[in-house]
Design an enzyme around this catalytic site. Structure first.
Site, PDB file in Angstrom:
ATOM      1  N   ASP A 103      15.387   1.741   6.729  1.00 16.48           N
ATOM      2  CA  ASP A 103      14.309   1.293   7.614  1.00 16.48           C
ATOM      3  C   ASP A 103      14.919   0.884   8.948  1.00 16.48           C
ATOM      4  O   ASP A 103      15.837   0.068   8.998  1.00 16.48           O
ATOM      5  CB  ASP A 103      13.602   0.094   6.948  1.00 16.48           C
ATOM      6  CG  ASP A 103      12.331  -0.305   7.672  1.00 16.48           C
ATOM      7  OD1 ASP A 103      11.339  -0.587   7.000  1.00 16.48           O
ATOM      8  OD2 ASP A 103      12.342  -0.366   8.923  1.00 16.48           O
ATOM      9  N   ASP A 161       9.455   5.104  10.600  1.00 12.73           N
ATOM     10  CA  ASP A 161      10.858   4.652  10.667  1.00 12.73           C
ATOM     11  C   ASP A 161      11.452   4.329   9.302  1.00 12.73           C
ATOM     12  O   ASP A 161      12.409   3.576   9.202  1.00 12.73           O
ATOM     13  CB  ASP A 161      10.969   3.431  11.585  1.00 12.73           C
ATOM     14  CG  ASP A 161      10.579   2.137  10.900  1.00 12.73           C
ATOM     15  OD1 ASP A 161       9.703   2.175  10.009  1.00 12.73           O
ATOM     16  OD2 ASP A 161      11.168   1.102  11.230  1.00 12.73           O
ATOM     17  N   GLU A 162      10.890   4.909   8.261  1.00 12.27           N
ATOM     18  CA  GLU A 162      11.292   4.501   6.925  1.00 12.27           C
ATOM     19  C   GLU A 162      11.429   5.706   6.005  1.00 12.27           C
ATOM     20  O   GLU A 162      10.572   6.584   6.016  1.00 12.27           O
ATOM     21  CB  GLU A 162      10.169   3.593   6.411  1.00 12.27           C
ATOM     22  CG  GLU A 162      10.536   2.709   5.289  1.00 12.27           C
ATOM     23  CD  GLU A 162       9.297   1.938   4.812  1.00 12.27           C
ATOM     24  OE1 GLU A 162       8.372   1.691   5.619  1.00 12.27           O
ATOM     25  OE2 GLU A 162       9.267   1.630   3.626  1.00 12.27           O
TER      26      GLU A 162
END
Ligand code: TTP
Ligand code: MG
Length: 411
Positions: free
Chosen positions: A8, A102-103
């Site tokens: 993340d 974003d993960e």
């Protein structure tokens, strides 16, 4: 043993802004609209020290951190950066599942022989991302999905945490049950009534008691997580359930023309996201909230699933005009969603497509490409250009299972 990695990015949107403008380094930076109806999309860790966090109303954030620098956001820049990071990950790792902008999860079982070696690999990934993008990521490694996710959060920012099976008790048991993905506020409140607030307490509860209170499937889920177990696989291609885009307005909208213009803009965003992902939607949803916070959702099902903004717009405009009656009250929020998504190539008729629709799709794709190359402002349908002085607006959080479309404001 299985090895799962969760990555993340740290303060993703804010970190990109800090990277791109060195004056912002070390400063409290908040991404969002600072006005009355704004919410914080995210903020730099410097701002978090003042208590600012995602989804906080901007007025509260301003009180917590009066000296923060506010940035409305550059969604297309964030999206491009996200795309580059995922390309790096997909090149380096065999099975990568993207879960948000974003993960990501990666299945390292069979790829990395031990947790120790996986740790070296994770170090390299972090260095590679920093080298290529100038951004820090936090990584968690564990024997299953939910533990890897918890691990990546334990030492943010720039963290790298490995949870070995014997560390379950000291590191995971003290944490709140809310850290378990899937345990929301309602379930946490029900657990609290049984005296359970931590994962350790959950592990100590008799499973029969859990079953009486939560039923078979929820109690099996809770008991497994308490033991540190999660068999959920990492999916190479994840079926996306829905895509939506919504906006809250600074001033309530009353003018039908303006409302339709906004609906067209949202339909455009959703259609573009669909085309990006090679998906078509069978169902569209209109969401509208009036000035008294009364919210309605209205659905339309297409005979032929679509990824074209004009078809989505026509459907939501029809829903707005025929199926919503706010009795003249102003509109505070409008959203357009697409659901029942099907991969385009799986649609019948892809081999012998309708010429008219194919022409529209070709134009749309060319426009998408120009937007990608020259930015969002490069091309807009005539009706999307805001008249001078039109009230700004911002996007609140999108739904969890989707990426943002190429809009130039934060979610
Ligand atoms: P997160 O990973 O939840 O947050 P983050 O990367 O900013 O910070 P952290 O270090 O805690 O991971 O979300 C990724 C991006 O998604 C975030 O930078 C901004 C956006 N976002 C919103 O727009 N609204 C929200 O409510 C949240 C939680 C995130
Ligand atoms: Mg993040």
């Amino acid at each position: 043993m299985r090895i799962v990695l969760h990555l993340d990015m740290d303060a993703f949107f804010a970190a990109i802004e800090q990277r791109d403008d060195p004056r912002l380094m070390g400063q409290p930076v908040i991404i969002g609209y600072p006005g009355l109806r704004g919410v914080v999309a995210t903020c730099s860790y410097e701002a978090r020290h003042f208590g600012v966090c995602s989804a906080m109303p901007s007025v509260v954030a301003r009180r917590c951190c009066p000296n923060a620098v506010w940035i409305h956001g550059h969604m297309s820049r964030y999206r491009d950066c996200s795309r580059r990071i995922f390309n790096l990950l997909r090149e380096a790792l065999p099975v990568v599942e993207q879960v948000s902008v974003d993960e990501a999860y990666a299945e390292l079982t069979g790829f990395s022989p031990s947790l120790g070696r996986a740790r070296d690999l994770a170090e390299e990934l972090k260095e590679m991302i920093y080298h290529e993008e100038g951004l820090t990521a936090s990584i968690g490694l564990a024997s299953c999905r939910f533990l890897a996710k918890i691990a990546s959060d334990l030492d943010k920012p720039d963290g790298l945490v490995v949870i070995r099976p014997k560390e379950l008790r000291p590191r995971i048991h003290p944490l709140s049950v809310r850290k378990i993905p899937g345990v929301g506020p309602k379930m946490a409140a029900r657990l609290q009534r049984l005296g359970v607030t931590t994962i350790g307490q959950l592990a100590a509860v008799d499973e029969a008691l859990l079953r009486r209170h939560f039923g078979v499937s929820a109690s099996t889920f809770l008991a497994a997580r308490a033991r540190g177990e999660d068999e959920t696989p990492i999916n190479l291609v994840q079926p996306q359930r829905s895509i939506s885009e919504e906006r809250t307005y600074l001033e309530d909208l009353v003018d039908d023309e303006r409302i339709c213009r906004e609906l067209l803009a949202r339909a455009e965003g959703v259609a573009r996201a669909l085309r990006d992902k090679e998906l078509c939607a069978r169902c569209v949803v209109l969401k509208a909230r009036d000035e008294r916070f009364h919210t309605v959702t209205r659905h339309h099902t297409f005979d032929v699933p679509t990824d074209l903004s004009e078809e989505i717009f026509a459907a939501v405009r029809e829903l707005w005009r025929k199926k919503v009656d706010f009795g003249g009250r102003g509109v505070r929020l409008l959203g357009v969603g697409a659901s029942q998504l099907v991969p385009r190539r799986e649609l019948p008729g892809t081999l012998f497509p309708d010429a008219e629709r194919e022409r529209s799709r070709k134009v749309a794709r060319a426009t998408d490409e120009l937007r990608r190359r020259f930015g969002n402002a490069a091309i807009r349908p005539g009706r999307l250009i805001d008249p001078p002085g039109a009230g700004g607006s911002l996007l609140p959080r999108r739904e969890a299972d989707e990426e943002p479309a190429g809009d130039d404001s934060p979610r």
